[in-house]
Design a protein around this motif. Structure first.
Motif, PDB file in Angstrom:
ATOM      1  N   PHE A   1      29.622   5.127  15.877  1.00 19.32           N
ATOM      2  CA  PHE A   1      29.862   3.687  15.829  1.00 19.32           C
ATOM      3  C   PHE A   1      30.588   3.186  17.073  1.00 19.32           C
ATOM      4  O   PHE A   1      30.755   1.989  17.244  1.00 19.32           O
ATOM      5  CB  PHE A   1      30.701   3.315  14.602  1.00 19.32           C
ATOM      6  CG  PHE A   1      30.045   3.647  13.297  1.00 19.32           C
ATOM      7  CD1 PHE A   1      29.152   2.762  12.712  1.00 19.32           C
ATOM      8  CD2 PHE A   1      30.318   4.845  12.647  1.00 19.32           C
ATOM      9  CE1 PHE A   1      28.540   3.055  11.501  1.00 19.32           C
ATOM     10  CE2 PHE A   1      29.706   5.153  11.438  1.00 19.32           C
ATOM     11  CZ  PHE A   1      28.819   4.266  10.867  1.00 19.32           C
ATOM     12  N   LEU A   2      31.030   4.087  17.934  1.00 21.72           N
ATOM     13  CA  LEU A   2      31.833   3.723  19.096  1.00 21.72           C
ATOM     14  C   LEU A   2      31.196   4.289  20.352  1.00 21.72           C
ATOM     15  O   LEU A   2      30.917   5.484  20.430  1.00 21.72           O
ATOM     16  CB  LEU A   2      33.255   4.295  18.933  1.00 21.72           C
ATOM     17  CG  LEU A   2      34.268   4.007  20.038  1.00 21.72           C
ATOM     18  CD1 LEU A   2      34.576   2.516  20.110  1.00 21.72           C
ATOM     19  CD2 LEU A   2      35.566   4.792  19.791  1.00 21.72           C
TER      20      LEU A   2
ATOM     21  N   VAL B   1      39.014   7.782  21.067  1.00 21.97           N
ATOM     22  CA  VAL B   1      39.179   7.592  19.635  1.00 21.97           C
ATOM     23  C   VAL B   1      39.916   6.272  19.446  1.00 21.97           C
ATOM     24  O   VAL B   1      40.740   5.876  20.271  1.00 21.97           O
ATOM     25  CB  VAL B   1      39.937   8.739  18.947  1.00 21.97           C
ATOM     26  CG1 VAL B   1      39.132  10.017  19.000  1.00 21.97           C
ATOM     27  CG2 VAL B   1      41.308   8.949  19.557  1.00 21.97           C
ATOM     28  N   LEU B   2      39.603   5.585  18.347  1.00 21.53           N
ATOM     29  CA  LEU B   2      40.155   4.256  18.111  1.00 21.53           C
ATOM     30  C   LEU B   2      40.487   4.079  16.643  1.00 21.53           C
ATOM     31  O   LEU B   2      39.706   4.461  15.773  1.00 21.53           O
ATOM     32  CB  LEU B   2      39.146   3.185  18.554  1.00 21.53           C
ATOM     33  CG  LEU B   2      39.532   1.717  18.358  1.00 21.53           C
ATOM     34  CD1 LEU B   2      38.839   0.853  19.426  1.00 21.53           C
ATOM     35  CD2 LEU B   2      39.173   1.193  16.966  1.00 21.53           C
ATOM     36  N   CYS B   3      41.657   3.506  16.395  1.00 23.08           N
ATOM     37  CA  CYS B   3      42.004   3.053  15.057  1.00 23.08           C
ATOM     38  C   CYS B   3      42.849   1.799  15.217  1.00 23.08           C
ATOM     39  O   CYS B   3      43.247   1.444  16.335  1.00 23.08           O
ATOM     40  CB  CYS B   3      42.750   4.120  14.259  1.00 23.08           C
ATOM     41  SG  CYS B   3      44.398   4.518  14.901  1.00 23.08           S
TER      42      CYS B   3
ATOM     43  N   LEU C   1      34.489  -2.992  15.494  1.00 24.48           N
ATOM     44  CA  LEU C   1      35.879  -3.398  15.685  1.00 24.48           C
ATOM     45  C   LEU C   1      36.193  -4.637  14.848  1.00 24.48           C
ATOM     46  O   LEU C   1      37.275  -4.748  14.263  1.00 24.48           O
ATOM     47  CB  LEU C   1      36.140  -3.690  17.163  1.00 24.48           C
ATOM     48  CG  LEU C   1      35.944  -2.534  18.149  1.00 24.48           C
ATOM     49  CD1 LEU C   1      36.376  -2.965  19.536  1.00 24.48           C
ATOM     50  CD2 LEU C   1      36.693  -1.302  17.709  1.00 24.48           C
ATOM     51  N   ASN C   2      35.254  -5.567  14.797  1.00 28.65           N
ATOM     52  CA  ASN C   2      35.451  -6.778  14.014  1.00 28.65           C
ATOM     53  C   ASN C   2      35.671  -6.444  12.548  1.00 28.65           C
ATOM     54  O   ASN C   2      36.551  -7.007  11.880  1.00 28.65           O
ATOM     55  CB  ASN C   2      34.240  -7.696  14.181  1.00 28.65           C
ATOM     56  CG  ASN C   2      34.400  -9.010  13.457  1.00 28.65           C
ATOM     57  OD1 ASN C   2      35.394  -9.704  13.617  1.00 28.65           O
ATOM     58  ND2 ASN C   2      33.423  -9.364  12.652  1.00 28.65           N
TER      59      ASN C   2
ATOM     60  N   HIS D   1      27.044  -3.310  18.744  1.00 27.43           N
ATOM     61  CA  HIS D   1      27.373  -2.504  17.565  1.00 27.43           C
ATOM     62  C   HIS D   1      28.845  -2.096  17.583  1.00 27.43           C
ATOM     63  O   HIS D   1      29.520  -2.105  16.545  1.00 27.43           O
ATOM     64  CB  HIS D   1      26.493  -1.264  17.509  1.00 27.43           C
ATOM     65  CG  HIS D   1      25.075  -1.559  17.119  1.00 27.43           C
ATOM     66  ND1 HIS D   1      24.086  -0.605  17.135  1.00 27.43           N
ATOM     67  CD2 HIS D   1      24.484  -2.706  16.700  1.00 27.43           C
ATOM     68  CE1 HIS D   1      22.934  -1.142  16.746  1.00 27.43           C
ATOM     69  NE2 HIS D   1      23.162  -2.415  16.478  1.00 27.43           N
ATOM     70  N   THR D   2      29.333  -1.724  18.769  1.00 27.38           N
ATOM     71  CA  THR D   2      30.744  -1.361  18.880  1.00 27.38           C
ATOM     72  C   THR D   2      31.638  -2.538  18.534  1.00 27.38           C
ATOM     73  O   THR D   2      32.611  -2.404  17.774  1.00 27.38           O
ATOM     74  CB  THR D   2      31.070  -0.866  20.300  1.00 27.38           C
ATOM     75  OG1 THR D   2      30.329   0.331  20.569  1.00 27.38           O
ATOM     76  CG2 THR D   2      32.556  -0.566  20.450  1.00 27.38           C
ATOM     77  N   PHE D   3      31.321  -3.697  19.078  1.00 30.05           N
ATOM     78  CA  PHE D   3      32.138  -4.886  18.801  1.00 30.05           C
ATOM     79  C   PHE D   3      32.084  -5.237  17.322  1.00 30.05           C
ATOM     80  O   PHE D   3      33.107  -5.619  16.729  1.00 30.05           O
ATOM     81  CB  PHE D   3      31.666  -6.065  19.640  1.00 30.05           C
ATOM     82  CG  PHE D   3      32.602  -7.240  19.562  1.00 30.05           C
ATOM     83  CD1 PHE D   3      33.732  -7.297  20.361  1.00 30.05           C
ATOM     84  CD2 PHE D   3      32.369  -8.276  18.668  1.00 30.05           C
ATOM     85  CE1 PHE D   3      34.615  -8.368  20.281  1.00 30.05           C
ATOM     86  CE2 PHE D   3      33.231  -9.356  18.578  1.00 30.05           C
ATOM     87  CZ  PHE D   3      34.363  -9.405  19.385  1.00 30.05           C
TER      88      PHE D   3
END
Length: 219
Positions: free
Chosen positions: A103-104, A133-135, A115-116, A110-112
């Motif tokens: 997803f990233l 990595v993102l959270c 995040l939304n 798709h990435t945005f």
């Protein structure tokens, strides 16, 4: 409308989306999030790598005929088009945390969209990409044990405030907005503590998956 959960897991869930991922990432993810779910076309990635999901959830516009046949007993179509496959999955998974792959770092839209969605949910979800990595910083406080010099970015998805300790350039109640102040390429200078009001994404190199996952799931 009440949405019925499809996956109930006492263990964290690995959720695989349709963007191309390194097969080794699936193994790494399953070692810390052992329940496996596919989002639509993510089923093909699992089939290619010899994994069987507990469920395949999505609008089914990306899954191949081969994967449909292979996983026909665990297909859960959600035909509406008002939500993304990631949201469809998160709405139907009950688990302590979700580690999401695919997803990233693929298509920017798709990435945005991912995040939304995450910015609006108070859940323990971590996105694993090829480079990052993102959270989202949990409401309250999170502590991170990261190597000195690690790149750390804080990106608001709406007006927010952030407090930090342990960064090269610490922030003390700093106002942030997507069209205003953001913090990219800050650096870890010691044990890190973050506190946020509002939706602030935390981004670090993918090599720091384990310490970020540990911090997120211990909050």
């Amino acid at each position: 409308m009440t949405i019925q959960a499809i996956v109930h897991s006492s263990h964290p869930v690995t959720l695989v989306g349709g963007s191309r991922i390194d097969s080794r990432d699936i193994e790494v993810s399953l070692s810390i999030a052992p329940s496996l779910v596919a989002a639509d076309g993510g089923a093909d990635i699992l089939l290619e790598n010899g994994h069987a999901p507990l469920a395949v959830i999505g609008d089914m516009d990306s899954i191949s005929h081969k994967a449909r046949i292979a996983f026909e007993k665990v297909l859960h179509p959600v035909p509406e088009q008002d939500t993304t496959d990631l949201q469809k999955c998160l709405d139907r998974i009950v688990a302590p945390a979700v580690l999401a792959l695919g997803f990233l770092g693929g298509r920017l839209d798709h990435t945005f969209a991912a995040l939304n969605i995450l910015s609006q949910r108070n859940e323990k979800v971590l996105l694993l990409g090829n480079t990052d990595v993102l959270c989202f910083v949990p409401q309250g406080q999170i502590g991170l044990d990261l190597p000195i010099g690690t790149r750390l970015s804080l990106l608001p998805m709406a007006p927010a405030k952030i407090w930090s300790q342990g960064l090269r350039w610490d922030l003390t109640g700093q106002d942030m907005t997507p069209a205003g102040f953001i913090s990219t390429s800050n650096e870890v200078a010691g044990p890190v503590t973050l506190q946020a009001e509002g939706s602030v994404a935390l981004v670090v190199p993918r090599g720091e998956l384990l310490p970020v996952w540990s911090a997120l799931t211990s909050v």
